[in-house]
Every structure is written in structure tokens, then in C-alpha cells.
Design a protein around this motif. Structure first.
Motif, short mmCIF file in Angstrom:
data_model
loop_
_atom_site.label_atom_id
_atom_site.label_comp_id
_atom_site.label_asym_id
_atom_site.label_seq_id
_atom_site.Cartn_x
_atom_site.Cartn_y
_atom_site.Cartn_z
N VAL A 1 9.85 -0.09 5.45
CA VAL A 1 8.50 -0.70 5.14
C VAL A 1 8.57 -1.60 4.16
N ASP B 1 0.69 -1.02 0.29
CA ASP B 1 0.22 0.08 -0.11
C ASP B 1 0.94 1.44 -0.04
N THR B 2 2.61 1.08 -0.25
CA THR B 2 3.71 2.03 0.08
C THR B 2 4.34 1.95 -1.00
N ARG C 1 -0.14 5.47 -0.24
CA ARG C 1 0.45 5.92 0.88
C ARG C 1 1.92 6.46 -0.70
N ILE D 1 -2.52 1.19 -3.54
CA ILE D 1 -1.74 2.42 -3.02
C ILE D 1 -2.48 3.91 -2.39
N LEU E 1 6.81 -3.04 0.31
CA LEU E 1 7.77 -1.15 -0.51
C LEU E 1 7.50 -1.59 -1.82
N LEU F 1 6.13 7.59 -1.08
CA LEU F 1 7.99 8.02 -0.57
C LEU F 1 8.28 8.72 -1.56
#
Length: 638
Positions: A418, A390-391, A459, A457, A421, A461
Motif C-alpha cells: 500500500v 486512505d489507509t 481502512r 482514512i 500507507l 491495518l
């Protein structure tokens, strides 16, 4: 001056003597198809016995022939294919021909440019202006379509102001298809053992490629030249009729909050009479700006055209000469304004108005728009989303190209924090946003935004300041966080700063109002052995590096002014930054730069200034290799 003229005369005489000797000794008779065919067997034997010496000898002869604009270059290309084969022959001829062409260009420039400029200054200035706008693409077109003789291109380009570095890499890329076709034809000719083999399918195909190359290249270039303008007109026409999108509530679609403003109908357009009374910010600036001049202290654009209030008042009266595309959109004016006005927003509105009306020339911006378009294309875009992801890490366009190793290292460190990721390789389309192409930007960023949401998704980065600003402003319910903040909060203690590790920090202007992120960067720098001495203009008062708003493509003098100010404030210290664009521009301005990603990947190399940083065209190859690495290293979903 007399000494320089004597040197030029001596060099011109030497070139003339070498060319004259070539014909005096009948060497041109040795560069015929029949003679080349006769040398093939001897050359193949020599290549078999001493391959490196054979390649060096061939490259030297080829370089001399092409650099002096002598006949026979094409035949030598055929010989390379017959002797070295297609792969080795293409590599050897490609580099030898490009080096030779660049040498010929440099010779012509050194010998004749001053003479031509003295006699035809206005004409040459006009040519140079056109070359600065579209010279690389024009040269690429000439190289790709072998209609104009290559030696003519070398000589004519030598009279222009095109940088030799640009001339080299554009020539290398543009001549590569033709080089391959000629070398391939030579390799097929080299296989002939009887006249009956002339009609073999392989040889016929090789000659067909020779004939089709100009036609195919011409069609492709015609399509490329037309498509951006056509797409921009369609996008601009759609923008005139745009309406505010209805917020989406389906669970498979991203809830739009800030993103709803992406394609909102323009409330800032001028009324039909063109008086300009329709932009609210123009009245606000004209009425509330005190003309104190604080904002113009460091901004060359405002020094040239006056305070924002004066510009807005003149614009409302239809009398302004200020070009909004000469504003860097860095918003330093807002940061220092005692009245907290927003001139940057006003100039962005003017850009959008010009884009709506198709009232500005896109050609100077072709390089950056092509870069943007490629970043989102199937060629470079990719995603790797592990199960339960989800990131995602969104590195942007520049980092994977300029610093692929450091980018991968950064991703791995983030994965430690994470575990699920993923990574998305794509473009946030901020160049189009800053050029005022709002509908174009809206269409593409919303498509990316919705795709991420539909893939689960929540979040993102980022390591790029521009991507951070775009996702923060237009990302809707997608949460954005800087990779530097996440690492700073979880990074352990690092080495102590040493006497030779003192640096200063350049905060990118998109991060002007992000104090927590700025402090995270400083904590990471300190943890990795750097002692920081702040510049005079830092954090919320940071200066533009010079790349902001793509000003350098139309007003390189204004862009250079920002770089010169930064160089003065750095006082000779290395500059640490966390924007690849800033690092590149400041380095070109004469500063020693360190990107934060390089510092984290290899502190010792970064502190000593030895971090590997690629430049165009290598960046494109790096991005392709990075995409392949991503696809092979990470498990894709189900």
C-alpha cells in the motif's frame, strides 16, 4: 535452617564490621563539605589522566557508602558534579545510587524479612497487599519527594514483597530528578574561585532547584493522584445520563453503525431495589444454563465459583460472591457451551455496573490505565499521513515499545503493498473497555474514530489483536484488516522448515472467532521456515494467556493458572503468537516465545530465540524514539 541462619548471622556481622570500621577509622570525617572541597582538585587531575578508572573508583566508593547506609551520599553527589560535570556526573550517580539502594534493599530482605514475617505475619501481609496494588507508585512518590531519608526507604522496602526489579527501575526514575539537581549544584560549587561568586545567578538557581524540587514534585504527585479518580467520577456520572448518539451523516464525520452502541444507555442496570433483575443476560444464564460444567473444565474462575448459571442465579438473588473482575473475559466458556450462552458478556455487564456506581477500586489498575492514558497522550501519540492516504497502519501501544525495529520493518513491508500507507500512533482504549469504563472508552475511541474519518482514512491495518477487536466491533464504517492477512496473501515462498524450527501457536483470545486470520498467521509461519504442531486448545478453543481482563492485577493466581495450562500444552516447544501481551506473559510464565513481527523482521534471530525485546521502562523510551523516527522519515500532509 541452621545453616541459613549461620549464613545470615555471618553476613550481618560482616556488614556491622564494615560500618563499624568506617566510624572507627574516622572515615566519616572525610565526607564533609570542607573535605570534599579539598579533594576536588586532586580528583579532577586524576579524572583528566584516567577518566574510566576515576569513574570506576568513585562508583565503587559511592556504592559502598549507600549500600551500607553510611552518611555522605549527598556530598559525594556534589563531588561528582564538581569533578565529572553535570551530564557524566548524573549518569554515574544515577546508576551507582540505584544499584546501591537495590543492594541495601536486598540485604535487608535477606536478613530481616523472615524474622519480621514470623513475628508480625498479619501486619506484613496487609503491607504486602498494599504494595502489590500501588507499591511502584508509592515508592516513586517517596523517591521523587526527598522527605523520608533514602536509606530508610531502602530498609523498609526490603521488608516488603516488592520485586527487586520493580524497586530498581522505579528508584532509578524517581531519584533521577533529585540526582540531577544535586549534581548540578555540585558542578556550580566546583566553579567557585572566590566568596563573591556565591551570589552568582547560576549558583543561586542551582540552590533554588534544590529547594523547589520537593514542592514541585509534591504538587505534581498530588495532581496525578487526584486526577484519575476525578475524571472517572465525572465519566461515570455522564454515563448514567448517556443517550444513544444520533448517527452522523455529514461527509466530514464518520457514519456510525456499530459505534452507535458505544455510549448507548445501559439496559442492563439493576432497578433501584438492587435486586439485579434488570440484566437480561442474567435471567438467560440462570434459566438456560444446564450446569453441565464443560465451561469450568479449564477455567479456574468458574471452578472456584460454579457454573455461569449458578453464578447468575446467585447474583439475581443477591447472594453471589463471584467477582466479575476475576473473569478473564476470554469467552472460552461461550466457545465450548453446548447452549451457546455468553457468560463473558454477563461478567462484562457486571463490570460496567460496578464502574457506573464507582463500586470498585481503581488503584490496582493504575499501571495499565496510566499506560493507556500515556498511549493516547501528546507525548506518545503521532500520525504521518502521506498525500492521498486512505489507509493507515495502527500498531497499537505495545509493539513500538517492545519491538520498535520489527514494527518499523512490518510497516515498510506493508508500504510495499500500500504505497500511500500512513501510520497512527495511538491507543484503542481497550483496557478501559474491559474494565467496564464504557463512557470513558466511548468518548475517547469515538474521538479517535472521527478524527481518522475526517482525515480521509477509510481502512485501518492492525497488528494487535485487541485493536483489531475494538475496531471491528466499534469502528463503524472504518474497515479493519489484520496486517498478517494482507501479508499472507501477498508473501512469496519462504525457507523450508528445519528440524530445530518446530513451534506451536498460541492464538490470542480476541482472535478466537477469526478463522481466516488464524490461517493467515499459519501460512506466514510456514513461509518463514517454521513447522507447526498445534496445541490441544487452539483456534476457536484457544486458552487465555493470563493477561485477559487485567485479572493478574487483582487475582494473579488465576492469571498464573492460564499460563501454567499453556505451558503444559506447549510441551516444551517455542510458542509463536501474534500478540505482544501474550508473548510477554507466556515468557514470564517460563515459555520460549516468538512474536510474528520478529519472525518477519529477522527469521534467523526469531527461530533461535534471539530477537531483541524491550521491557519497562525501556519501552517508553523506545516509543518516544519511534515517534521521532516516524516524524522524520515520512512526509506529512500539506
Amino acid at each position: 535452617m541452621a545453616s541459613i541462619n549461620r549464613q545470615k548471622s555471618a553476613l550481618a556481622l560482616a556488614v556491622a564490621l564494615l560500618a563499624g570500621a568506617f566510624f572507627w577509622f574516622d572515615l566519616h570525617h572525610h565526607l564533609t563539605l570542607e573535605q570534599i572541597r579539598g579533594y576536588q582538585e586532586q580528583a579532577e587531575q586524576f579524572y583528566g589522566q584516567r577518566p574510566l578508572m576515576a569513574i570506576a573508583a568513585f562508583a565503587g566508593i559511592y556504592l559502598l557508602v549507600v549500600a551500607l547506609n553510611l552518611p555522605g551520599g549527598a556530598l559525594l553527589g556534589l563531588l561528582a558534579g564538581a569533578v565529572f560535570g553535570v551530564l557524566v556526573g548524573t549518569v554515574v550517580v544515577s546508576f551507582a545510587s540505584t544499584i546501591a539502594a537495590t543492594t541495601a534493599c536486598a540485604l535487608c530482605r535477606y536478613l530481616f524479612r523472615d524474622l519480621v514475617q514470623g513475628r508480625f505475619p498479619d501486619a506484613l501481609a496487609t503491607v504486602d497487599k498494599g504494595i502489590s496494588r500501588e507499591g511502584a507508585f508509592y515508592l516513586f512518590s517517596l523517591r521523587l519527594i526527598p522527605v523520608v531519608p533514602f536509606f530508610v526507604i531502602n530498609l523498609v522496602m526490603g521488608l516488603t514483597a516488592i520485586p527487586l526489579r520493580t524497586f530498581y527501575w522505579v528508584s532509578q526514575l524517581g531519584m533521577l530528578p533529585g540526582t540531577f539537581v544535586y549534581v548540578n549544584a555540585g558542578s556550580e560549587l566546583g566553579r567557585l574561585s572566590s566568596t563573591g561568586e556565591i551570589f552568582s545567578p547560576r549558583l543561586l538557581l542551582a540552590f533554588a532547584l534544590l529547594g523547589l524540587l520537593p514542592l514541585i514534585a509534591g504538587r505534581l504527585l498530588t495532581w496525578y493522584r487526584k486526577s484519575p479518580e476525578q475524571k472517572d467520577r465525572k465519566a461515570n456520572n455522564r454515563q448514567d445520563q448517556a443517550t444513544t448518539p444520533t448517527p452522523m451523516t455529514s461527509s466530514s464525520q464518520v457514519p456510525i453503525t456499530a459505534a452507535a452502541n458505544l455510549a448507548a444507555p445501559s439496559n442492563h442496570e439493576s432497578p433501584p431495589d438492587g435486586s439485579g433483575q434488570g440484566i437480561p443476560s442474567s435471567r438467560l444464564l440462570a434459566d438456560n444454563c444446564t450446569r453441565c460444567g464443560v465451561c469450568a473444565t479449564r477455567c479456574a474462575f468458574l471452578k472456584e465459583h460454579g457454573t455461569p448459571g449458578e453464578i447468575a442465579a446467585a447474583w439475581r438473588a443477591g447472594q453471589t460472591t463471584a467477582d466479575p473482575f476475576a473473569c478473564s473475559l476470554c469467552h472460552l466458556c461461550t466457545a465450548v457451551c453446548p447452549e451457546k450462552l455468553e457468560p463473558g458478556g454477563f461478567f462484562l455487564h457486571l463490570r460496567r455496573l460496578a464502574a457506573d456506581r464507582a463500586d470498585f477500586d481503581l488503584r490496582p489498575y493504575r499501571p495499565i490505565l496510566t499506560y493507556e492514558r500515556l498511549g493516547a497522550s501528546a507525548l506518545f501519540a503521532a500520525e504521518a499521513l502521506p498525500s492521498g492516504c486512505d489507509t493507515v497502519f495502527f500498531p497499537g501501544c505495545s509493539l513500538p515499545g517492545t519491538r520498535p525495529g520489527s514494527t518499523w520493518h512490518l510497516f515498510r513491508r506493508l508500504q510495499e503493498l500500500v504505497p500511500s500507507l500512513g501510520m497512527i500512533l495511538n491507543c484503542c482504549h481497550k483496557p478501559s473497555h474491559d474494565l467496564g469504563r464504557q463512557q470513558y472508552f466511548s468518548d475517547r475511541f469515538q474521538a479517535l474514530q472521527q478524527h481518522l474519518w475526517q482525515r480521509g482514512i477509510r481502512r485501518v491495518l492492525v497488528a494487535c489483536p485487541n485493536c483489531y477487536k475494538v475496531f471491528l466491533q466499534y469502528g463503524g464504517e472504518l474497515r479493519v484488516k489484520s496486517a498478517w492477512e494482507l501479508l499472507a496473501a501477498n508473501d512469496g515462498p519462504g525457507p523450508e522448515a528445519s528440524a530445530n524450527s518446530r513451534v506451536t501457536i498460541h492464538d490470542p483470545c480476541p482472535m478466537r472467532h477469526q478463522p481466516e486470520l488464524q490461517q493467515a498467521v499459519r501460512r506466514l509461519a510456514a513461509k518463514h521456515g517454521l513447522e507447526i504442531k498445534e496445541m490441544r486448545s487452539t483456534k476457536d478453543r484457544t486458552l487465555c494467556c493470563g493477561e485477559g481482563g487485567a485479572v493478574g492485577l487483582v487475582r494473579p493466581d488465576l492469571a498464573a493458572n492460564w499460563g501454567a495450562q499453556r505451558q503444559k500444552q506447549a510441551e516444551g516447544r517455542p510458542v509463536l503468537t501474534y500478540c505482544a501481551g501474550c508473548a510477554g506473559f507466556l515468557k514470564r510464565a517460563g515459555m520460549s516465545t516468538i512474536h510474528l513481527a520478529d519472525l518477519l523482521a529477522d527469521p534467523e534471530k526469531a527461530r533461535s530465540g534471539n530477537s531483541p525485546v524491550a521491557t519497562t521502562p525501556r519501552t517508553y523510551l523506545n516509543r518516544l524514539l519511534f515517534k521521532l523516527r516516524l516524524k522524520h522519515r515520512l512526509r506529512k500532509p500539506g
